[in-house]
Design a protein around this motif. Structure first.
Motif, PDB file in Angstrom:
ATOM      1  N   LYS A 162       0.826  -1.209   0.000  1.00  0.00           N
ATOM      2  CA  LYS A 162       0.000   0.000   0.000  1.00  0.00           C
ATOM      3  C   LYS A 162       0.860   1.259   0.000  1.00  0.00           C
ATOM      4  N   THR A 163       1.927   1.219   0.781  1.00  0.00           N
ATOM      5  CA  THR A 163       2.742   2.421   0.932  1.00  0.00           C
ATOM      6  C   THR A 163       3.535   2.734  -0.322  1.00  0.00           C
ATOM      7  N   THR A 164       3.790   1.728  -1.164  1.00  0.00           N
ATOM      8  CA  THR A 164       4.553   2.027  -2.379  1.00  0.00           C
ATOM      9  C   THR A 164       3.814   2.987  -3.291  1.00  0.00           C
ATOM     10  N   ALA A 165       2.502   3.179  -3.060  1.00  0.00           N
ATOM     11  CA  ALA A 165       1.777   4.180  -3.853  1.00  0.00           C
ATOM     12  C   ALA A 165       2.467   5.541  -3.748  1.00  0.00           C
ATOM     13  N   LEU A 166       3.183   5.751  -2.643  1.00  0.00           N
ATOM     14  CA  LEU A 166       3.837   7.045  -2.412  1.00  0.00           C
ATOM     15  C   LEU A 166       4.927   7.377  -3.410  1.00  0.00           C
ATOM     16  N   VAL A 167       5.470   6.369  -4.109  1.00  0.00           N
ATOM     17  CA  VAL A 167       6.560   6.691  -5.038  1.00  0.00           C
ATOM     18  C   VAL A 167       6.094   7.638  -6.131  1.00  0.00           C
ATOM     19  N   LYS A 168       4.777   7.799  -6.269  1.00  0.00           N
ATOM     20  CA  LYS A 168       4.288   8.811  -7.204  1.00  0.00           C
ATOM     21  C   LYS A 168       4.865  10.177  -6.854  1.00  0.00           C
ATOM     22  N   MET A 169       5.028  10.434  -5.548  1.00  0.00           N
ATOM     23  CA  MET A 169       5.471  11.744  -5.084  1.00  0.00           C
ATOM     24  C   MET A 169       6.950  11.997  -5.391  1.00  0.00           C
ATOM     25  N   ILE A 170       7.712  10.950  -5.736  1.00  0.00           N
ATOM     26  CA  ILE A 170       9.102  11.191  -6.119  1.00  0.00           C
ATOM     27  C   ILE A 170       9.294  10.848  -7.599  1.00  0.00           C
ATOM     28  N   ASN A 171       8.280  11.215  -8.366  1.00  0.00           N
ATOM     29  CA  ASN A 171       8.382  11.197  -9.829  1.00  0.00           C
ATOM     30  C   ASN A 171       8.539   9.833 -10.481  1.00  0.00           C
ATOM     31  N   VAL A 172       8.060   8.773  -9.832  1.00  0.00           N
ATOM     32  CA  VAL A 172       8.048   7.484 -10.515  1.00  0.00           C
ATOM     33  C   VAL A 172       6.749   7.407 -11.310  1.00  0.00           C
ATOM     34  N   ILE A 173       6.836   6.942 -12.555  1.00  0.00           N
ATOM     35  CA  ILE A 173       5.624   6.816 -13.363  1.00  0.00           C
ATOM     36  C   ILE A 173       4.938   5.521 -12.965  1.00  0.00           C
ATOM     37  N   GLU A 174       4.061   5.591 -11.963  1.00  0.00           N
ATOM     38  CA  GLU A 174       3.362   4.386 -11.528  1.00  0.00           C
ATOM     39  C   GLU A 174       1.881   4.547 -11.812  1.00  0.00           C
ATOM     40  N   VAL A 175       1.051   3.697 -11.202  1.00  0.00           N
ATOM     41  CA  VAL A 175      -0.335   3.605 -11.641  1.00  0.00           C
ATOM     42  C   VAL A 175      -1.096   4.936 -11.512  1.00  0.00           C
ATOM     43  N   LEU A 176      -0.862   5.697 -10.423  1.00  0.00           N
ATOM     44  CA  LEU A 176      -1.586   6.974 -10.288  1.00  0.00           C
ATOM     45  C   LEU A 176      -1.168   7.963 -11.378  1.00  0.00           C
ATOM     46  N   LYS A 177       0.142   7.983 -11.640  1.00  0.00           N
ATOM     47  CA  LYS A 177       0.657   8.905 -12.648  1.00  0.00           C
ATOM     48  C   LYS A 177       0.117   8.524 -14.034  1.00  0.00           C
ATOM     49  N   VAL A 178       0.130   7.228 -14.342  1.00  0.00           N
ATOM     50  CA  VAL A 178      -0.417   6.776 -15.621  1.00  0.00           C
ATOM     51  C   VAL A 178      -1.886   7.165 -15.712  1.00  0.00           C
ATOM     52  N   GLY A 179      -2.609   6.984 -14.589  1.00  0.00           N
ATOM     53  CA  GLY A 179      -4.019   7.364 -14.543  1.00  0.00           C
ATOM     54  C   GLY A 179      -4.193   8.835 -14.870  1.00  0.00           C
TER      55      GLY A 179
ATOM     56  N   ARG B  61      -8.825  -0.925   4.857  1.00  0.00           N
ATOM     57  CA  ARG B  61      -7.506  -1.406   5.267  1.00  0.00           C
ATOM     58  C   ARG B  61      -6.655  -1.861   4.093  1.00  0.00           C
ATOM     59  N   ASN B  62      -7.294  -2.141   2.966  1.00  0.00           N
ATOM     60  CA  ASN B  62      -6.540  -2.721   1.859  1.00  0.00           C
ATOM     61  C   ASN B  62      -6.354  -1.779   0.677  1.00  0.00           C
ATOM     62  N   THR B  63      -6.519  -0.475   0.920  1.00  0.00           N
ATOM     63  CA  THR B  63      -6.239   0.493  -0.145  1.00  0.00           C
ATOM     64  C   THR B  63      -5.387   1.623   0.441  1.00  0.00           C
ATOM     65  N   PRO B  64      -4.497   2.210  -0.374  1.00  0.00           N
ATOM     66  CA  PRO B  64      -3.637   3.277   0.143  1.00  0.00           C
ATOM     67  C   PRO B  64      -4.407   4.584   0.333  1.00  0.00           C
ATOM     68  N   LEU B  65      -4.046   5.328   1.375  1.00  0.00           N
ATOM     69  CA  LEU B  65      -4.692   6.619   1.624  1.00  0.00           C
ATOM     70  C   LEU B  65      -4.511   7.560   0.439  1.00  0.00           C
ATOM     71  N   LEU B  66      -3.336   7.501  -0.188  1.00  0.00           N
ATOM     72  CA  LEU B  66      -3.060   8.392  -1.309  1.00  0.00           C
ATOM     73  C   LEU B  66      -4.108   8.206  -2.414  1.00  0.00           C
ATOM     74  N   VAL B  67      -4.440   6.941  -2.703  1.00  0.00           N
ATOM     75  CA  VAL B  67      -5.432   6.655  -3.737  1.00  0.00           C
ATOM     76  C   VAL B  67      -6.813   7.107  -3.273  1.00  0.00           C
ATOM     77  N   GLN B  68      -7.110   6.887  -1.988  1.00  0.00           N
ATOM     78  CA  GLN B  68      -8.394   7.331  -1.448  1.00  0.00           C
ATOM     79  C   GLN B  68      -8.539   8.853  -1.589  1.00  0.00           C
ATOM     80  N   LEU B  69      -7.455   9.569  -1.310  1.00  0.00           N
ATOM     81  CA  LEU B  69      -7.516  11.037  -1.376  1.00  0.00           C
ATOM     82  C   LEU B  69      -7.719  11.522  -2.808  1.00  0.00           C
ATOM     83  N   PHE B  70      -6.993  10.909  -3.759  1.00  0.00           N
ATOM     84  CA  PHE B  70      -7.169  11.306  -5.161  1.00  0.00           C
ATOM     85  C   PHE B  70      -8.601  11.054  -5.606  1.00  0.00           C
TER      86      PHE B  70
END
Lengths: 223, 223
Positions: A162-179, B61-70
């Motif tokens: 879950k926490t790896t979602a944060l790599v978006k904030m350091i410019n990694v092109i991951e799922v949120l960025k692609v979205g 519990r199974n989703t990242p807060l970052l995604v929830q916020l977006f």
């Protein structure tokens, strides 16, 4: 470009692009979890060491990861290390470093807990019925440790994912960025953002939920 | 290290810390209420509601807060549901925290043996008295470490509020970093600020745990 809603997802390779983005974060998570398991074992043993200096070292490490938000750690490694040591790390490497630094300490603490949870009389009883040192570990201690450790270790793994979602904030092109790229491309569609973020939400849930369920079942089975 | 730069920007960080703390505490308070309600719905096996609560806990519990916020901040407005950034922050943190708090309360309640309730009935306590004097004190004492761990976790999670364009600690640091280029000083202050915020919470946690340990009857905490 006037498609509304969910149709955008299945337009061209949009869905594959999202999955590709998800894989970027999952890859970071998997590598970090693997490294955390190995380093965590060392960390756990080090915590049990009688040397004061080793205990203080572990304590400080553990407190750092408990007190600092992971995002702060990511910033320190991604932006700070370049200034401090001249290491220009890319986002993915920074992510793996931070999540391993965090995971190893947490995993180590779990391993320490599992190791110390087994009462001494287990070893003594095993010795009394004539088991050798190796047999005591193989048949008495390790099975009990694993039962305690495994559900917790799996839970930690979902937290890392879950926490790896944060790599978006350091410019990694991951799922949120692609979205966001897809949303930008289909800006004329009014509800594209809703569906894209909803699907990303769902994707994370579909990855983490089965793993959590596994941990829960193991916990129930071995309780 | 440029101390004059640090001196000039201390007020910025105090402002950021205030935002982090205020919205963190709103989120913590709401999470506790939501968590307690969810926990009670499950404990008393309220039909239907208990299923909904169960599903909610799994999703949160199974989703990242970052995604929830977006999803809350950029997804929902596209289908006509609009919240301010501040509202999104509190809703997001409560959505995540409620599930974690519910689990903490649940583990506390489950740790109270059935024989305790039965003993209470035997000496003629009413149901309300039983909950007030027998179950709750023991359940809370068991839940306190997990509750405080959740509070620290939730305050750390507020670092993601910068994606809502709120001027929390993380965003203050990020703004200074991109404008001034004094990366090391900026990050140093960020770390110091989080320590100043979280060390007292951790201290209160230790004190509370010590104070409430009586309910364990001495046997569960041999140390």
């Amino acid at each position: 470009m006037q498609d509304s809603g969910i149709a955008i997802l299945f337009k061209g390779i949009n869905f594959q692009r999202l999955l590709g983005g998800l894989w970027v974060t999952l890859r970071i998570a998997l590598i970090s979890i693997g490294l955390s398991c190995v380093l965590g074992l060392l960390f756990g043993l080090l915590m049990l060491s009688r040397r004061k200096i080793a205990q203080v070292f572990c304590r400080v490490w553990l407190e750092i990861v408990r007190f600092m938000p992971q995002l702060v750690l990511l910033y320190i490694v991604y932006f700070g290390f370049a200034r401090m040591f001249g290491w220009d790390l890319d986002g993915e490497t920074s992510g793996i470093l931070v999540f391993t630094f965090w995971g190893a300490a947490e995993m180590g603490d779990l391993i320490r807990g599992a190791l110390t949870s087994i009462p001494l009389h287990q070893t003594e009883s095993a010795a009394a019925i004539g088991l050798t040192q190796w047999q005591i570990y193989r048949h008495v201690l390790i099975p009990q440790m694993l039962r305690r450790l495994l559900p917790q270790a799996i839970n930690l793994s979902t937290r890392i994912i879950k926490t790896t979602a944060l790599v978006k904030m350091i410019n990694v092109i991951e799922v949120l960025k692609v979205g966001q790229q897809i949303i930008g491309q289909f800006y004329r569609s009014p509800d594209a953002a809703f569906w894209i973020y909803f699907v990303i939400f769902l994707l994370y849930f579909l990855v983490c939920w089965p793993i959590s369920m596994l941990a829960k079942r193991l916990e129930k089975k071995w309780a | 290290m440029d101390w004059s730069f640090i001196g000039v920007h201390v007020p910025d960080y105090i402002g950021g810390a205030w935002v982090t703390l205020r919205f963190g505490l709103y989120g913590v308070a709401c999470s506790m209420v939501l968590g307690l309600l969810c926990c009670l719905a499950q404990y008393f096996r309220v039909p239907v509601l208990r299923r909904i609560v169960g599903a909610y806990i799994e999703v949160a519990r199974n989703t990242p807060l970052l995604v929830q916020l977006f999803f809350l901040y950029q997804g929902l407005p596209r289908v006509g549901i609009r919240f301010s950034a501040q509202a999104c922050a509190v809703i997001g943190l409560t959505f995540l925290g409620g599930a974690y708090m519910a689990e903490a309360f649940r583990s506390g309640l489950e740790a109270v043996d059935r024989s305790q309730t039965e003993a209470g009935q035997c000496i003629g306590l009413t149901a309300a008295q039983n909950i007030r004097f027998v179950i709750l004190p023991q359940a809370l004492a068991t839940a306190v470490p997990a509750l405080f761990a959740n509070i620290i976790f939730l305050i750390k999670e507020t670092s993601m509020f910068s994606v809502l364009a709120m001027m929390d600690l993380m965003n203050v640091a990020d703004t200074l970093r991109t404008s001034g280029g004094r990366t090391i000083e900026v990050l140093f202050m960020l770390v110091a600020a989080y320590l100043v915020l979280l060390l007292p919470v951790s201290l209160i946690a230790t004190l509370a745990e010590r104070r409430l340990r009586y309910a364990g009857f001495g046997d569960r905490h041999p140390v």
